[in-house]
Design a protein around this motif. Structure first.
Motif, PDB file in Angstrom:
ATOM      1  N   THR A 274       0.844  -1.187   0.000  1.00 16.70           N
ATOM      2  CA  THR A 274       0.000   0.000   0.000  1.00 16.70           C
ATOM      3  C   THR A 274       0.881   1.241   0.000  1.00 16.70           C
ATOM      4  OG1 THR A 274      -0.092   0.249   2.414  1.00 16.70           O
ATOM      5  CG2 THR A 274      -1.705  -1.244   1.392  1.00 16.70           C
ATOM      6  N   GLU A 276       0.840   3.529   2.097  1.00 13.65           N
ATOM      7  CA  GLU A 276       1.265   3.758   3.478  1.00 13.65           C
ATOM      8  C   GLU A 276       2.477   2.907   3.849  1.00 13.65           C
ATOM      9  OE1 GLU A 276      -2.587   5.222   2.694  1.00 13.65           O
ATOM     10  OE2 GLU A 276      -1.928   3.137   2.511  1.00 13.65           O
ATOM     11  N   ASP A 277       2.592   1.725   3.222  1.00 13.35           N
ATOM     12  CA  ASP A 277       3.747   0.865   3.499  1.00 13.35           C
ATOM     13  C   ASP A 277       5.055   1.505   3.051  1.00 13.35           C
ATOM     14  OD1 ASP A 277       2.129  -1.165   4.539  1.00 13.35           O
ATOM     15  OD2 ASP A 277       1.891  -2.137   2.587  1.00 13.35           O
ATOM     16  N   GLU A 279       5.537   4.876   2.039  1.00 10.10           N
ATOM     17  CA  GLU A 279       5.750   6.310   2.228  1.00 10.10           C
ATOM     18  C   GLU A 279       6.917   6.613   3.162  1.00 10.10           C
ATOM     19  OE1 GLU A 279       3.368  10.187   3.924  1.00 10.10           O
ATOM     20  OE2 GLU A 279       2.299   8.839   2.548  1.00 10.10           O
ATOM     21  N   GLU A 294       1.927  13.775  -1.227  1.00 15.95           N
ATOM     22  CA  GLU A 294       0.505  13.420  -1.256  1.00 15.95           C
ATOM     23  C   GLU A 294       0.248  12.331  -2.288  1.00 15.95           C
ATOM     24  OE1 GLU A 294      -3.747  15.504  -2.605  1.00 15.95           O
ATOM     25  OE2 GLU A 294      -1.824  16.530  -2.925  1.00 15.95           O
ATOM     26  N   THR A 295      -0.396  11.231  -1.859  1.00 18.60           N
ATOM     27  CA  THR A 295      -0.824  10.197  -2.797  1.00 18.60           C
ATOM     28  C   THR A 295      -2.003  10.710  -3.613  1.00 18.60           C
ATOM     29  OG1 THR A 295      -0.055   8.357  -1.429  1.00 18.60           O
ATOM     30  CG2 THR A 295      -1.825   7.882  -2.997  1.00 18.60           C
TER      31      THR A 295
END
Length: 394
Positions: A274, A276-277, A279, A294-295
């Motif tokens: 993901t 988040e994994d 970043e 920012e994604t």
């Protein structure tokens, strides 16, 4: 539609807007597993000035059908229609429903196609198994023949880096803090970064097929390159997530030093990863600084098991049709409509449409380019495969 109905196939049109209709054709069967033939009817644009023939003609010239979408993917649209219609005329009763989905929006993804169908008409497209685009090419590595089958796809998850500085007049650069110059250093860091490699189930299956063993992650590319350079190039983006800075925006005037600069980075994540994994890793690469990250979006990133009856059926078909050839799994570096079915219903979806006559290198140059065409022998082979696949789940 008329041709399918005349063959005894049930047909429904579903449309978010009338000019963008999706066709769903169904051959009813028993209580066994259902199978979907998934394809899309939309194409990218074409400039007739770049073509040797009218890109919208569908001309049959020699052994090829010419036109935009001939390889992506009206070849599979046509073969799927012929396969289900011919089976219906023969009185074939599938073990479960056989569903042909010709959807209207894959290239752009504006929610007129399969995404919309899964949301608004789920029962129309719910299937246990599906065959889609994304694989089927016959390749040779080290003198051995393989057919590639897409069983997974990476997640497309681009992100934006907004770099902050202080604007000023370009004639006096010393009084400003040029965000574009600051962004250049970040771009260099992103371009130079190489994530740690890892081996997922698709790469493991590919290595087993091609090498007959499982090297350590850091040795994979060297081992494959010793067999065939193309094999190494195929697997390289599948060993980790990838980062590719592709767009930048800063000052709108030549004489204004930008106070902000936006960088867009194309990020492709492995199935199961993901944003988040990764970043924290990306922030570590960029280091401290006056920027925001920012994604932008996230699509895809799904996989299907290799331990299924459909995988076995495709493998058996390859070995029977092309003795000595083997089936090799692959994760798509991009993504297809398969992820909508996997996410919505847990569908086992594979990308496989056999291409034996046209060389992969030629096909790769023609997709989304001028003079796109498909060989008629590959069309016929595709029909044979789809008919066999429909019969295989009984």
């Amino acid at each position: 539609r008329d041709s399918l109905e005349a063959s005894g196939v049930e047909v429904e049109l579903y449309a978010r807007t009338p000019e963008r209709a999706n066709l769903v054709a169904r051959l009813r069967g028993g209580d066994g597993p259902s199978l979907g033939f998934l394809s899309h009817t939309d194409t990218v644009v074409a400039d007739p000035a770049e073509w040797s023939r009218d890109p919208w003609s569908g001309d049959l010239a020699g052994d090829h059908v010419w036109g935009r979408g001939a390889l992506d993917m009206k070849n599979q649209v046509a073969a799927s229609a012929v396969a289900i219609a011919s089976l219906a005329r023969e009185g074939f009763k599938p073990p479960g429903a056989l569903v042909f989905m010709a959807v209207a929006d894959e290239e752009v993804g504006d929610n007129y196609g399969l995404e919309w169908l899964c949301q608004e008409h789920p029962d129309a497209v719910r299937v246990d198994y599906a065959i889609n685009e994304g694989g089927g090419e016959r390749v040779q590595f080290g003198g051995a023949s393989f057919y590639l089958c897409a069983t997974a796809e990476k997640m497309s998850s681009p992100f934006r880096v907004t770099v902050h500085g202080r604007s000023g007049h370009a004639s006096m650069p010393g009084i400003a803090d040029n965000a574009l110059v600051k962004a250049a250093a970040l771009i260099d860091k992103l371009a130079a970064y190489r994530p740690e490699p890892s081996i997922g189930p698709e790469v493991a299956g590919f290595l087993e097929a091609v090498l007959g063993e499982q090297p350590e992650p850091g040795e994979v590319l060297a081992r494959l390159a010793a067999v065939d350079r193309n094999a190494a190039e195929t697997i390289e983006p599948l060993l980790s997530f990838t980062l590719a800075p592709t767009m930048i925006g800063a000052s709108e005037r030549r004489n204004v030093i930008p106070g902000t600069c936006e960088i867009v980075v194309d990020r492709r994540l492995l199935p199961g990863q993901t944003p988040e994994d990764v970043e924290p890793i990306i922030r570590g690469v960029l280091g401290d600084g006056d920027y925001d990250l920012e994604t932008i979006e996230r699509f895809g990133g799904t996989r299907s098991s290799l331990d299924t009856p459909l995988w076995g059926a495709i493998s058996a078909w390859v070995e029977q049709t092309d003795p000595g050839a083997r089936l090799a799994p692959l994760c798509c570096a991009g993504f297809t409509d398969s992820h909508w079915l996997r996410e919505a219903f847990g569908t086992v979806a594979y990308g496989f449409f056999p291409m034996k006559t046209m060389e992969l290198e030629l096909a790769a140059r023609l997709i989304h380019s001028a003079d796109e065409r498909t060989h008629v022998d590959d069309l016929g082979l595709g029909v044979e495969f789809l008919r066999a696949a429909a019969r295989s789940l009984g």
